[in-house]
Design a protein around this motif. Sequence first.
Motif, PDB file in Angstrom:
ATOM      1  N   LYS A 185       4.840  14.018  -8.058  1.00  0.00           N
ATOM      2  CA  LYS A 185       4.789  14.167  -6.602  1.00  0.00           C
ATOM      3  C   LYS A 185       3.494  13.580  -6.048  1.00  0.00           C
ATOM      4  N   ASN A 186       2.369  13.859  -6.738  1.00  0.00           N
ATOM      5  CA  ASN A 186       1.085  13.327  -6.285  1.00  0.00           C
ATOM      6  C   ASN A 186       1.083  11.806  -6.329  1.00  0.00           C
ATOM      7  N   ASN A 187       1.667  11.238  -7.386  1.00  0.00           N
ATOM      8  CA  ASN A 187       1.731   9.783  -7.493  1.00  0.00           C
ATOM      9  C   ASN A 187       2.596   9.195  -6.384  1.00  0.00           C
ATOM     10  N   ASP A 188       3.695   9.870  -6.067  1.00  0.00           N
ATOM     11  CA  ASP A 188       4.562   9.405  -4.981  1.00  0.00           C
ATOM     12  C   ASP A 188       3.807   9.411  -3.654  1.00  0.00           C
ATOM     13  N   LEU A 189       3.029  10.461  -3.413  1.00  0.00           N
ATOM     14  CA  LEU A 189       2.251  10.542  -2.179  1.00  0.00           C
ATOM     15  C   LEU A 189       1.200   9.436  -2.110  1.00  0.00           C
ATOM     16  N   LEU A 190       0.543   9.181  -3.240  1.00  0.00           N
ATOM     17  CA  LEU A 190      -0.462   8.114  -3.270  1.00  0.00           C
ATOM     18  C   LEU A 190       0.196   6.760  -3.038  1.00  0.00           C
ATOM     19  N   ASP A 191       1.354   6.539  -3.643  1.00  0.00           N
ATOM     20  CA  ASP A 191       2.073   5.281  -3.429  1.00  0.00           C
ATOM     21  C   ASP A 191       2.398   5.092  -1.946  1.00  0.00           C
ATOM     22  N   ALA A 192       2.829   6.158  -1.288  1.00  0.00           N
ATOM     23  CA  ALA A 192       3.155   6.078   0.134  1.00  0.00           C
ATOM     24  C   ALA A 192       1.903   5.783   0.958  1.00  0.00           C
ATOM     25  N   PHE A 193       0.785   6.425   0.599  1.00  0.00           N
ATOM     26  CA  PHE A 193      -0.485   6.200   1.298  1.00  0.00           C
ATOM     27  C   PHE A 193      -0.897   4.734   1.189  1.00  0.00           C
ATOM     28  N   VAL A 194      -0.794   4.186  -0.019  1.00  0.00           N
ATOM     29  CA  VAL A 194      -1.166   2.786  -0.238  1.00  0.00           C
ATOM     30  C   VAL A 194      -0.211   1.858   0.517  1.00  0.00           C
ATOM     31  N   ALA A 195       1.071   2.182   0.507  1.00  0.00           N
ATOM     32  CA  ALA A 195       2.058   1.354   1.210  1.00  0.00           C
ATOM     33  C   ALA A 195       1.792   1.310   2.711  1.00  0.00           C
ATOM     34  N   CYS A 196       1.178   2.358   3.211  1.00  0.00           N
ATOM     35  CA  CYS A 196       0.880   2.425   4.651  1.00  0.00           C
ATOM     36  C   CYS A 196      -0.504   1.868   4.988  1.00  0.00           C
ATOM     37  N   GLY A 197      -1.211   1.339   4.008  1.00  0.00           N
ATOM     38  CA  GLY A 197      -2.498   0.706   4.281  1.00  0.00           C
ATOM     39  C   GLY A 197      -3.698   1.385   3.670  1.00  0.00           C
ATOM     40  N   GLY A 198      -3.513   2.530   3.033  1.00  0.00           N
ATOM     41  CA  GLY A 198      -4.627   3.208   2.378  1.00  0.00           C
ATOM     42  C   GLY A 198      -4.975   2.528   1.063  1.00  0.00           C
ATOM     43  N   ASN A 199      -6.047   2.973   0.441  1.00  0.00           N
ATOM     44  CA  ASN A 199      -6.485   2.403  -0.833  1.00  0.00           C
ATOM     45  C   ASN A 199      -6.052   3.287  -1.998  1.00  0.00           C
TER      46      ASN A 199
END
Length: 92
Positions: A70-84
């Motif tokens: 779940k944490n990895n999925d959230l990080l992937d979404a954050f990166v996809a939206c422009g986060g690092n």
Amino acid sequence: EEGAFDKDKSGTIDVWELRQVLADMGQAPTEEELFAMMAEVDDNMSGSIDFPEFLAVVESQKTQAEQLSKNNDLLDAFVACGGNADKTGSVS
């Protein structure tokens, strides 16, 4: 079934048998992590765990793996939206 995990037919599961079961589940815990898992559920401090204690370890590992996913999925979404990927930055 307990016998599938209790390779030496001792009636309990030792740290080496636990390592094999977790490896079969696709996990590779360190020796330190293995002993910590054992200590967490080895209520009588015997150095081995009985089947109910073993089930508690497996359930705990499954829960941790699900949370990591779940944490990895959230990080992937954050990166996809422009986060690092290092969890810095922001999204707008």
